[in-house]
Design a protein around this motif. Structure first.
Motif, mmCIF file in Angstrom:
data_model
loop_
_atom_site.group_PDB
_atom_site.id
_atom_site.type_symbol
_atom_site.label_atom_id
_atom_site.label_comp_id
_atom_site.label_asym_id
_atom_site.label_seq_id
_atom_site.Cartn_x
_atom_site.Cartn_y
_atom_site.Cartn_z
ATOM 1 N N SER A 33 3.053 7.268 -14.172
ATOM 2 C CA SER A 33 4.285 7.744 -13.493
ATOM 3 C C SER A 33 4.084 8.235 -12.399
ATOM 4 C CB SER A 33 5.016 8.670 -14.779
ATOM 5 O OG SER A 33 4.576 9.792 -14.643
ATOM 6 N N SER A 34 5.174 8.072 -11.478
ATOM 7 C CA SER A 34 5.264 8.453 -9.955
ATOM 8 C C SER A 34 6.765 9.008 -9.752
ATOM 9 C CB SER A 34 4.726 7.606 -9.077
ATOM 10 O OG SER A 34 4.773 8.033 -7.829
ATOM 11 N N PRO A 35 6.871 10.000 -9.040
ATOM 12 C CA PRO A 35 8.197 10.408 -8.796
ATOM 13 C C PRO A 35 8.530 9.582 -7.544
ATOM 14 C CG PRO A 35 6.552 12.336 -8.057
ATOM 15 C CD PRO A 35 5.961 11.185 -8.849
ATOM 16 N N TYR A 91 0.125 8.366 -8.608
ATOM 17 C CA TYR A 91 0.379 8.054 -9.984
ATOM 18 C C TYR A 91 -0.263 8.946 -10.730
ATOM 19 C CZ TYR A 91 3.846 4.174 -9.469
ATOM 20 O OH TYR A 91 4.829 3.191 -9.045
ATOM 21 N N GLN A 96 12.963 10.769 -19.701
ATOM 22 C CA GLN A 96 12.759 11.520 -18.254
ATOM 23 C C GLN A 96 13.929 12.425 -18.030
ATOM 24 O OE1 GLN A 96 12.297 8.129 -15.786
ATOM 25 N NE2 GLN A 96 14.449 8.092 -15.260
ATOM 26 N N LYS A 115 11.820 8.337 -12.063
ATOM 27 C CA LYS A 115 10.297 8.281 -11.878
ATOM 28 C C LYS A 115 10.121 6.570 -11.663
ATOM 29 C CE LYS A 115 8.523 12.099 -14.261
ATOM 30 N NZ LYS A 115 9.757 12.776 -14.568
ATOM 31 N N TYR A 168 7.175 3.660 -12.943
ATOM 32 C CA TYR A 168 6.067 3.515 -14.064
ATOM 33 C C TYR A 168 5.326 2.408 -13.829
ATOM 34 C CZ TYR A 168 9.190 7.027 -16.409
ATOM 35 O OH TYR A 168 9.873 8.376 -16.676
#
Length: 270
Positions: free
Chosen positions: A233-235, A242, A257, A261, A263
């Motif tokens: 995941s990454s904002p 990631y 969540q 985010k 994915y």
């Protein structure tokens, strides 16, 4: 008396004691069956054959059917094994009926003994559960992927249609319905070679409330063995980086969540 189970041959005896003294009875040895594990499954059957039943069942190269007016509580279809392979996409089609002509709410459960150990485990080997069934011939078809790491060999499959309010357990007596037993010959998945092609990342929802669950999948299911998965995941879609999601190492991911985010899934051939 003493009720037990065993996995290896074992001797038993009972020490019987009177307050004035004691003695042991002669021992008895109980062997473990040398039959294949698929000959050792628990019993499952309806005690009353007069209502709900399975009219037909289709999966891979298996196709069985009986007369809609024939009453059955248990049917053995293990004479000829069906064939499936690790990683294969398999579709199940079931038609339900009633030999009495009366309809009652019921549930279906399909179990496959993937680990070939002679037992059906509800938590890990229920491949299809559905209900309540609302009418005759109203069970939707269902597709699933055979695990790529499924051991090769002959194993059991059990199909249970049971009147009630929940997916039936794989073992035991129940009142109305029918159990059908099958054998499956599972062949090993073909090992992967070269970089996988997982395709796009898919989500069952694009907008969710905080802590609401949604499912992540990849568009190209990898049907070969030797495949590893790691969801990340990454904002900000990787403007930063990631990070791996701890324990998210299967082909799909049930996720929640509290903030938006991005994915993705890293798919690797070992």
């Amino acid at each position: 008396t003493y009720t037990t189970t065993q996995t290896v041959p074992t001797y038993y005896r009972c020490i019987v004691t009177c307050d004035n003294g004691g003695a042991s009875g002669t021992s008895v040895k109980v062997l473990v069956s040398e039959s294949p594990p698929y000959d050792c499954y628990c019993d499952s059957y309806a005690s009353d054959i007069s209502d709900s039943k399975i009219n037909s069942f289709k999966m891979a190269d298996i196709s069985t059917s009986t007369s809609p007016t024939l009453c059955e509580s248990y049917t053995d279809y293990t004479a000829v094994p069906g064939n499936i392979a690790g990683g294969q996409l398999v579709t199940i089609e079931i038609e339900n009926g009633s030999c009495s002509g009366f309809f009652y709410d019921s549930y279906i459960g399909v179990y496959i003994d993937y680990n070939l150990n002679g037992t059906y485990e509800k938590a890990t080997e229920l491949v299809y559960g559905y209900g309540p069934i609302t009418n005759f011939n109203s069970i939707p078809s269902f597709s699933f992927n055979v695990p790529t790491d499924a051991p090769a060999g002959i194993t059991g499959m059990r199909v249970i249609l049971q009147e009630g309010d929940s997916v039936p357990n794989p073992c035991g007596e129940y009142t109305y319905g029918e159990t059908e037993d099958y054998l499956l010959n599972i062949t090993a998945a073909v090992p992967c070679s070269g970089p996988p092609s997982p395709g796009a990342t898919l989500s069952t929802a694009s907008t969710v409330c905080p802590n609401e669950q949604f499912t992540l999948t990849i568009s190209n299911y990898q049907s070969n063995s030797g495949i590893s998965y790691q969801w990340q995941s990454s904002p900000d879609n990787g403007t930063g980086s990631y990070t791996n999601i701890n324990g998210a190492t299967s082909a799909s991911r049930l996720q929640s969540q509290t903030s938006a985010k991005w994915y993705r899934c890293k798919v690797t051939c070992d």
